[in-house]
Enzyme design. Structure first.
Site, PDB file in Angstrom:
ATOM      1  CD  GLU A 233      -1.681  -2.422   1.327  1.00 41.34           C
ATOM      2  OE1 GLU A 233      -2.440  -3.331   0.946  1.00 41.34           O
ATOM      3  OE2 GLU A 233      -0.592  -2.644   1.891  1.00 41.34           O
TER       4      GLU A 233
ATOM      5  CG  HIS B 197     -10.224  -8.388   6.099  1.00 38.55           C
ATOM      6  ND1 HIS B 197      -9.184  -8.761   6.909  1.00 38.55           N
ATOM      7  CD2 HIS B 197      -9.887  -8.785   4.841  1.00 38.55           C
ATOM      8  CE1 HIS B 197      -8.256  -9.378   6.185  1.00 38.55           C
ATOM      9  NE2 HIS B 197      -8.650  -9.394   4.929  1.00 38.55           N
TER      10      HIS B 197
END
Length: 324
Positions: free
Chosen positions: A60, A129
């Site tokens: 990321e 998540h």
């Protein structure tokens, strides 16, 4: 009018953005051939090529760092962070670079980056998540933070975000990806950074965004059966905040309930109530915050249901407010 899920509406909005400007590029983990974990970018690489829809490494910080460089060279990168909890490795690039370069250059440089983040619970996923990290980014000067709550807004807001010259964190409520609604692809969209009254009422103002908007609408319907008339506001943008729309509602109802999935301490909802106390003290009789607990979100569905704000929590709080 077209019936679309939120995921398909986002896909359509991204497609129009790619068509409108050859400098728009999409990058992220599995966004190309797979079409993203939630299939939001499905078919875009096939139609626009690997140079426009780029499958990135699993990094990321690399995705956002590369996007900063592309933005400096005139591109309009759209980064996908696969899940909310995966954004933290890119936190430095977002808050130290993307958010500051316009100010650091005294306005010479623009940073037209969109960072898409699926967020929130409701899908029974493990930690990293199902998180709600929006308060981190709302705290950062130089960023704009927006979130859609329905397919029509998803379709238009993603296009408006891509067209903006400012860095935008674009939160997508993953539990709403597969909910359908009509989308008018020829409509004139509302300004990106404006709130909307999605249900008029007179008794209490419910303020929410993203995944909690539908929950608040369902709670307002349930409360109406017991004689409570609730107004529901979808903020749509958390930074900058359209406080004027909220203040007009408070003048009418005199009672406010702010609802979010994030933790209460240091959260967006408590911050909004504080702002209202400063700006509308004489109109505000009561204020309430509904948020989550001070633990990571549990991924067992029964525990998750109990952890996240629900219709029952909101209706019970409305009864308390109305009784005062």
């Amino acid at each position: 009018m077209t019936m679309l899920t939120m995921a398909k509406a986002l896909n359509g909005g991204l497609r129009r953005a790619l068509e409108a400007d050859p400098k728009v590029v999409i990058a992220g983990e599995d966004v190309g051939k797979l079409g993203g974990v939630f299939r939001v970018t499905e078919g875009l690489q096939k139609d626009f090529g690997e140079h426009r829809v780029i499958d990135s490494p699993l990094a990321e910080s690399g995705i956002v760092g590369t996007a900063v460089g592309m933005a400096l060279r005139g591109y309009r990168p759209v980064c996908e962070i696969q899940f909310d909890g995966f954004v933290y490795p890119a936190f430095d690039q977002i808050v130290s670079q993307a958010a500051r370069l316009h100010y650091r250059s005294r306005g010479l440089l623009r940073m037209p980056i969109v960072i898409r983040i699926p967020y929130g619970g409701g899908i029974g996923a493990v930690e990293h998540h199902s998180e709600s990290p929006e308060a981190y980014f709302c705290h950062t000067a130089g960023l704009k933070v927006v979130t859609c709550a329905n397919p029509a807004d998803a379709y238009w807001m993603i296009q408006q975000a891509v067209a903006s010259d400012d860095p935008i964190i674009f939160f997508e409520p993953k539990r709403r990806y597969h909910e359908r609604a009509e989308v008018d692809e020829s409509a004139t969209p509302a300004p990106l950074h404006s709130a909307r009254v999605v249900r008029p009422g007179t008794d209490v103002t419910l303020i929410a965004y993203g995944p909690m908007v539908k929950t608040c609408l369902d709670a307002a319907q349930a409360a109406s059966e017991e004689g409570h008339d609730l107004e529901v506001i979808d903020l749509r943008t958390l930074r900058p905040l359209d406080l004027e729309t909220v203040l007009r509602s408070v003048e009418k109802t005199n009672r406010v309930m702010a609802v979010e999935e994030g933790p209460r301490l240091g959260g967006w909802a408590a911050n909004l109530v504080g702002a209202l106390a400063a700006e509308a003290l004489h109109d505000l009789d009561d204020a309430w915050v509904i948020a989550t607990g001070e633990t990571p979100i549990p991924y067992s569905p029964p525990l998750e249901d109990a952890f996240l704000p629900g219709v029952g929590d909101i209706v019970a709080a409305v009864k308390k407010l109305s009784a005062w």
